[in-house]
Design an enzyme around this catalytic site. Structure first.
Site, mmCIF file in Angstrom:
data_model
loop_
_atom_site.group_PDB
_atom_site.id
_atom_site.type_symbol
_atom_site.label_atom_id
_atom_site.label_comp_id
_atom_site.label_asym_id
_atom_site.label_seq_id
_atom_site.Cartn_x
_atom_site.Cartn_y
_atom_site.Cartn_z
ATOM 1 N N GLN A 168 69.921 30.677 70.546
ATOM 2 C CA GLN A 168 70.594 29.428 70.200
ATOM 3 C C GLN A 168 69.928 28.840 68.952
ATOM 4 O O GLN A 168 68.709 28.735 68.889
ATOM 5 C CB GLN A 168 70.473 28.454 71.376
ATOM 6 C CG GLN A 168 70.409 26.983 71.022
ATOM 7 C CD GLN A 168 71.757 26.382 70.716
ATOM 8 O OE1 GLN A 168 72.763 26.819 71.252
ATOM 9 N NE2 GLN A 168 71.785 25.371 69.873
ATOM 10 N N THR A 169 70.727 28.456 67.971
ATOM 11 C CA THR A 169 70.144 27.846 66.779
ATOM 12 C C THR A 169 71.137 26.911 66.102
ATOM 13 O O THR A 169 72.343 27.095 66.208
ATOM 14 C CB THR A 169 69.662 28.924 65.779
ATOM 15 O OG1 THR A 169 69.075 28.290 64.652
ATOM 16 C CG2 THR A 169 70.821 29.804 65.312
ATOM 17 N N ARG A 170 70.568 25.895 65.416
ATOM 18 C CA ARG A 170 71.366 24.995 64.579
ATOM 19 C C ARG A 170 70.730 24.870 63.206
ATOM 20 O O ARG A 170 71.120 24.008 62.415
ATOM 21 C CB ARG A 170 71.466 23.608 65.214
ATOM 22 C CG ARG A 170 70.208 23.069 65.812
ATOM 23 C CD ARG A 170 70.286 21.609 66.197
ATOM 24 N NE ARG A 170 69.689 20.767 65.191
ATOM 25 C CZ ARG A 170 68.403 20.429 65.165
ATOM 26 N NH1 ARG A 170 67.560 20.891 66.070
ATOM 27 N NH2 ARG A 170 67.941 19.649 64.202
ATOM 28 N N HIS A 174 64.356 31.924 59.469
ATOM 29 C CA HIS A 174 63.373 32.508 58.561
ATOM 30 C C HIS A 174 62.643 33.644 59.283
ATOM 31 O O HIS A 174 63.074 34.089 60.356
ATOM 32 C CB HIS A 174 62.411 31.430 58.072
ATOM 33 C CG HIS A 174 63.109 30.302 57.362
ATOM 34 N ND1 HIS A 174 63.732 30.459 56.142
ATOM 35 C CD2 HIS A 174 63.306 29.010 57.722
ATOM 36 C CE1 HIS A 174 64.273 29.306 55.763
ATOM 37 N NE2 HIS A 174 64.030 28.417 56.708
ATOM 38 N N HIS A 177 61.623 33.108 62.969
ATOM 39 C CA HIS A 177 62.743 33.188 63.906
ATOM 40 C C HIS A 177 63.154 34.639 64.148
ATOM 41 O O HIS A 177 63.480 35.026 65.277
ATOM 42 C CB HIS A 177 63.936 32.408 63.363
ATOM 43 C CG HIS A 177 63.642 30.974 63.041
ATOM 44 N ND1 HIS A 177 63.510 30.526 61.753
ATOM 45 C CD2 HIS A 177 63.422 29.894 63.842
ATOM 46 C CE1 HIS A 177 63.246 29.235 61.771
ATOM 47 N NE2 HIS A 177 63.173 28.824 63.015
ATOM 48 N N GLY A 262 62.983 27.986 73.328
ATOM 49 C CA GLY A 262 61.775 27.814 72.532
ATOM 50 C C GLY A 262 61.132 26.458 72.713
ATOM 51 O O GLY A 262 61.499 25.662 73.578
ATOM 52 N N ARG A 263 60.183 26.206 71.876
ATOM 53 C CA ARG A 263 59.441 24.947 71.894
ATOM 54 C C ARG A 263 60.369 23.789 71.533
ATOM 55 O O ARG A 263 61.105 23.854 70.570
ATOM 56 C CB ARG A 263 58.281 25.042 70.903
ATOM 57 C CG ARG A 263 57.361 23.843 70.860
ATOM 58 C CD ARG A 263 56.250 24.086 69.856
ATOM 59 N NE ARG A 263 55.326 22.958 69.793
ATOM 60 C CZ ARG A 263 55.519 21.876 69.056
ATOM 61 N NH1 ARG A 263 56.620 21.776 68.314
ATOM 62 N NH2 ARG A 263 54.651 20.898 69.049
ATOM 63 N N ASP A 264 60.368 22.716 72.337
ATOM 64 C CA ASP A 264 61.192 21.527 72.118
ATOM 65 C C ASP A 264 62.648 21.907 71.881
ATOM 66 O O ASP A 264 63.292 21.429 70.944
ATOM 67 C CB ASP A 264 60.657 20.697 70.954
ATOM 68 C CG ASP A 264 61.252 19.287 70.915
ATOM 69 O OD1 ASP A 264 61.695 18.811 71.971
ATOM 70 O OD2 ASP A 264 61.295 18.678 69.830
ATOM 71 N N HIS A 265 63.174 22.757 72.734
ATOM 72 C CA HIS A 265 64.551 23.236 72.619
ATOM 73 C C HIS A 265 65.527 22.057 72.645
ATOM 74 O O HIS A 265 65.500 21.229 73.551
ATOM 75 C CB HIS A 265 64.848 24.186 73.783
ATOM 76 C CG HIS A 265 66.155 24.886 73.698
ATOM 77 N ND1 HIS A 265 66.277 26.203 73.297
ATOM 78 C CD2 HIS A 265 67.418 24.463 73.949
ATOM 79 C CE1 HIS A 265 67.546 26.559 73.325
ATOM 80 N NE2 HIS A 265 68.265 25.509 73.715
ATOM 81 N N ALA A 266 66.383 21.961 71.636
ATOM 82 C CA ALA A 266 67.415 20.922 71.533
ATOM 83 C C ALA A 266 66.822 19.515 71.518
ATOM 84 O O ALA A 266 67.469 18.559 71.929
ATOM 85 C CB ALA A 266 68.446 21.045 72.647
ATOM 86 N N VAL A 304 55.282 30.234 66.906
ATOM 87 C CA VAL A 304 54.556 31.323 66.256
ATOM 88 C C VAL A 304 54.079 30.876 64.886
ATOM 89 O O VAL A 304 54.713 30.042 64.235
ATOM 90 C CB VAL A 304 55.422 32.595 66.126
ATOM 91 C CG1 VAL A 304 55.786 33.139 67.484
ATOM 92 C CG2 VAL A 304 56.657 32.333 65.294
#
Length: 363
Positions: A168-170, A174, A177, A262-266, A304
């Site tokens: 999931q990405t917005r 890079h 990711h 991931g970290r702090d997702h959304a 990371v």
């Protein structure tokens, strides 16, 4: 002579995902019973897990001027006037939006974009009702990358994929990711679905037209037949833990077996006092809590960083003692683009940077 409303951007996204069954088991706009059950227990009144209220907000004037009541019917149109769906009204009520904000977002602070939309943008009246599909929303961009759950599952069958990790990405992607995605799929013996949101995201985000060009570029960095790109017309709420659970349920409907959280997702960043709205791993904790019920496995990933000595990315909690780590924040990265400064090769790919320079022209 049926009355009609013109859908907002959020409503357009919700309608499309309702009609394509991406929101299964939700198939219409919630009435107050389901709405309150979701707020209080993250479940529908039937007991099925669902963390996000799916509501249709309309103006009080529309209700009164068209004499809308239980049993009435009205149309939802897009901005070009195309009738997308007919709503058969089952309930009309005025919600407690402060309660909704606290339950869904954990805050009434309007520095949160979801809270601001709820309290300052959306209409005060909610209409519950069933949907009759007339026509799916029309898209004129990236048509080959838009799939319903049914059509995406057919693509997976065609490719012979049975284990799929969703990313999931917005944001632009890079090298960090790419590493996260590659490792997440490889460690689970799976293939990768890059599934970016192209509906409403956080205000200030890079437009989806540019982002899709970035995603096409990043796809070239994976091994052949390893990754697939599809676009998700979701209106994000930026609701942190609840949204992460929501994302997992949606990706299960699209045929995915795993999802990267991931970290702090959304998460939407900081509140008006400068503190994060959510803890860095609150989203992972909530998805883990329901792991036996959601039907999709979570792949948790921490931040990371680039280890200079090893010339590779490592998890932040696995950095060797004495290792020099390199990071660039989102703010610093945008400043470098706007100032025409160099972007190091360890951070991103030259072709991605070239595309981004078009989005952030020199001051």
């Amino acid at each position: 002579n049926i009355p009609s409303i013109v859908a907002t951007g959020r409503q357009l996204c919700d309608i499309e995902l309702l009609m394509s069954c991406a929101f299964n088991p939700v198939d219409g706009f919630m009435g107050s019973k389901d709405f309150n059950a979701v707020l209080e227990n993250m479940r529908l009144s039937s007991g099925k897990l669902w963390p996000m209220p799916i509501t249709l907000d309309v103006s009080e004037d529309f209700i009164k001027s068209n004499d809308i009541s239980e049993g009435s019917k009205f149309l939802i149109r897009d901005e070009e006037g195309v009738a997308l769906a007919a709503v058969s009204v089952t309930e009309i009520w005025e919600p407690d939006k402060s309660k909704e904000a606290m339950c869904v977002y954990g805050s009434t602070d309007t520095d949160h974009p979801g809270v601001d939309y709820l309290l300052n943008v959306s209409e005060k009246i909610y209409v519950g009702g069933t949907l009759e599909k007339l026509e799916m929303p029309r898209h004129y961009d990236f048509r080959d990358l838009r799939h319903t759950p049914e059509s995406l599952k057919k693509e997976f069958d065609r490719l012979g994929w049975d284990k799929i990790v969703a990313f999931q990405t917005r944001n632009p992607m890079h090298k960090a990711h790419k590493e996260i995605c590659y490792r997440a799929a490889s460690m689970n013996g799976a293939n990768l679905l890059i599934h970016p949101v192209v509906g409403m995201t956080r205000p200030g985000d890079v437009n989806h037209y540019s982002r899709v060009r970035f995603y096409k570029r990043i796809l070239e960095q994976f091994p052949t037949d390893f990754a697939f790109l599809s676009l998700l017309p979701l209106a994000m709420r930026m609701a942190g833990p609840r949204e992460a659970l929501w994302h997992a349920l949606i990706r299960k409907n699209y045929g995915c077996s795993h999802i990267i959280i991931g970290r702090d997702h959304a998460g939407p960043g900081n509140d008006s006092g400068g503190n994060p709205f959510y803890g860095p791993y609150d989203a992972q904790d909530l998805v883990e809590k329901f792991k036996d019920e959601i039907g999709i496995s979570m792949v948790p990933f921490k931040m990371v960083v680039y280890a200079e000595g090893a010339s590779d990315y490592v998890s932040i909690d696995e950095v060797p003692d004495g290792e020099n780590v390199l990071t660039i924040s989102g703010t610093e990265f945008r400043q470098r683009l706007e100032n025409g400064d160099d972007i190091p090769d360890w951070f991103s790919y030259p072709e991605i940077v070239d595309e981004l320079r078009l989005v952030y022209p020199l001051q």
